[in-house]
Scaffold this active site. Structure first.
Site, PDB file in Angstrom:
ATOM      1  CG  ASN A  14       2.184   1.769   0.836  1.00  0.00           C
ATOM      2  OD1 ASN A  14       2.507   2.234  -0.268  1.00  0.00           O
ATOM      3  ND2 ASN A  14       1.960   2.543   1.890  1.00  0.00           N
ATOM      4  CE  LYS A  16       5.287   3.077   3.771  1.00  0.00           C
ATOM      5  NZ  LYS A  16       5.318   3.664   5.084  1.00  0.00           N
ATOM      6  CG  HIS A 100      -0.628   5.607   4.014  1.00  0.00           C
ATOM      7  ND1 HIS A 100       0.358   6.255   4.714  1.00  0.00           N
ATOM      8  CD2 HIS A 100      -0.339   4.286   4.084  1.00  0.00           C
ATOM      9  CE1 HIS A 100       1.219   5.354   5.191  1.00  0.00           C
ATOM     10  NE2 HIS A 100       0.811   4.147   4.817  1.00  0.00           N
ATOM     11  CD  GLU A 102       4.077   7.016   5.006  1.00  0.00           C
ATOM     12  OE1 GLU A 102       4.036   6.749   3.790  1.00  0.00           O
ATOM     13  OE2 GLU A 102       4.604   6.260   5.847  1.00  0.00           O
ATOM     14  CD  GLU A 172      -1.282   1.281   7.530  1.00  0.00           C
ATOM     15  OE1 GLU A 172      -0.501   0.358   7.280  1.00  0.00           O
ATOM     16  OE2 GLU A 172      -1.232   2.375   6.964  1.00  0.00           O
ATOM     17  N   GLY A 178       6.613   2.140  10.073  1.00  0.00           N
ATOM     18  CA  GLY A 178       8.024   2.348   9.755  1.00  0.00           C
ATOM     19  C   GLY A 178       8.905   2.542  10.982  1.00  0.00           C
ATOM     20  CB  SER A 218       6.578  -2.195  12.350  1.00  0.00           C
ATOM     21  OG  SER A 218       7.021  -0.853  12.263  1.00  0.00           O
TER      22      SER A 218
END
Ligand code: PEP
Length: 260
Positions: A14, A16, A100, A102, A172, A178, A218
């Site tokens: 990904n 992003k 996701h 985000e 996730e 991150g 991560s």
């Protein structure tokens, strides 16, 4: 020793909101070169929408899949700024990341939207890579299992037992994305088993057995082994480390070794 799963390991990159077209094409070519002799692992690269076409060109002739990071559920219409499943197919996408964290956090995507998007992906024969996972506050309140169950149910509601399009679900934990923090392999395995059970109870035993459950949060070359060593974890969704061809290739090679 644990019996090896029949599911093919899957590693998803990904990218992003990183990389304009030139650097994206270069990275894709570096990844292709670094993975030249890899066998027995599925890989998808999900660049930003503006780079889908050039990355697709770099992946042409390889077994690696082109994927998008999100999509609207409708095929066309007055939805300013959105990208449709037919547009993704037109540019060569074979899969799409949906739900996701985000997207949920910054764009208010709900479980209801996830239901519509997953249905649409299946009907357009795009493989959905559905993201689920709890925030830290939810983990600390002991709500992880309830929340993940709810998110998985939202993803698979209405997906029949007969779908020919494979389903992928990435666990996730939001607090691991991150941040450099990760779940333990044991905990990732426990939640992956829960996800498989929810899919089996909603879509039938065969679907539960076939769904590939990834861990994301991560993932790096030096911690991937811990996750791939778990019987219920079939691969990884990789953000930051996928922007480095050598690091990403090391993760894919770990998956190749884990199941060989
Ligand atoms: C992600 O983007 O889904 C992700 C897991 O990112 P990172 O690997 O950087 O934590």
């Amino acid at each position: 020793m644990m019996p090896r799963s029949r599911r093919v390991p899957f590693i998803v990159a990904n990218w992003k909101m990183h990389k304009t077209r030139g650097p994206a094409e270069q990275l894709a070519r570096d990844v292709v070169r670094a993975l030249a002799d890899v066998r027995g692992v599925d890989v998808a690269i999900c660049p930003p929408a503006t780079a889908l076409e050039v990355v697709g060109r770099a992946l042409a002739g390889t077994p690696w899949l082109l994927g998008a990071q999100t999509m609207h559920e409708e095929a066309h219409g007055a939805f300013t700024g959105e990208i449709s499943p037919t547009m993704l197919l037109d540019v060569g996408c074979r899969c799409v990341i949906l739900g996701h964290s985000e997207r949920r956090q910054w764009y208010g995507e709900t479980d209801e939207a996830l239901t519509r998007k997953v249905r649409s992906a299946f009907s357009h024969r795009l493989m959905p890579i559905v993201c689920v996972g709890e925030r830290l506050i939810e983990r600390e309140a002991g709500q992880t299992d309830v929340l993940v169950t709810q998110q998985v149910e939202a993803a698979v509601v209405g997906v029949g037992e007969q779908s020919e399009v494979p389903l992928v679900i990435a666990y996730e934990p939001v607090w691991a994305i991150g941040t450099g923090r990760t779940a333990t392999g044991e905990e990732a395995n426990r939640v992956a088993a829960l996800i498989r059970w929810v899919v089996a109870s909603r879509c039938g035993a065969a679907a539960g057995d076939a769904v590939r459950v990834l861990y994301g949060g991560s993932v790096k070359p030096d911690n991937i082994k811990e996750f791939l060593g778990q019987p219920e974890v079939d691969g990884a969704l990789v953000g930051g480390a996928s922007l480095d061809a050598a690091a990403f290739a090391a993760i894919v090679r770990a998956a190749e070794r884990a199941r060989s």
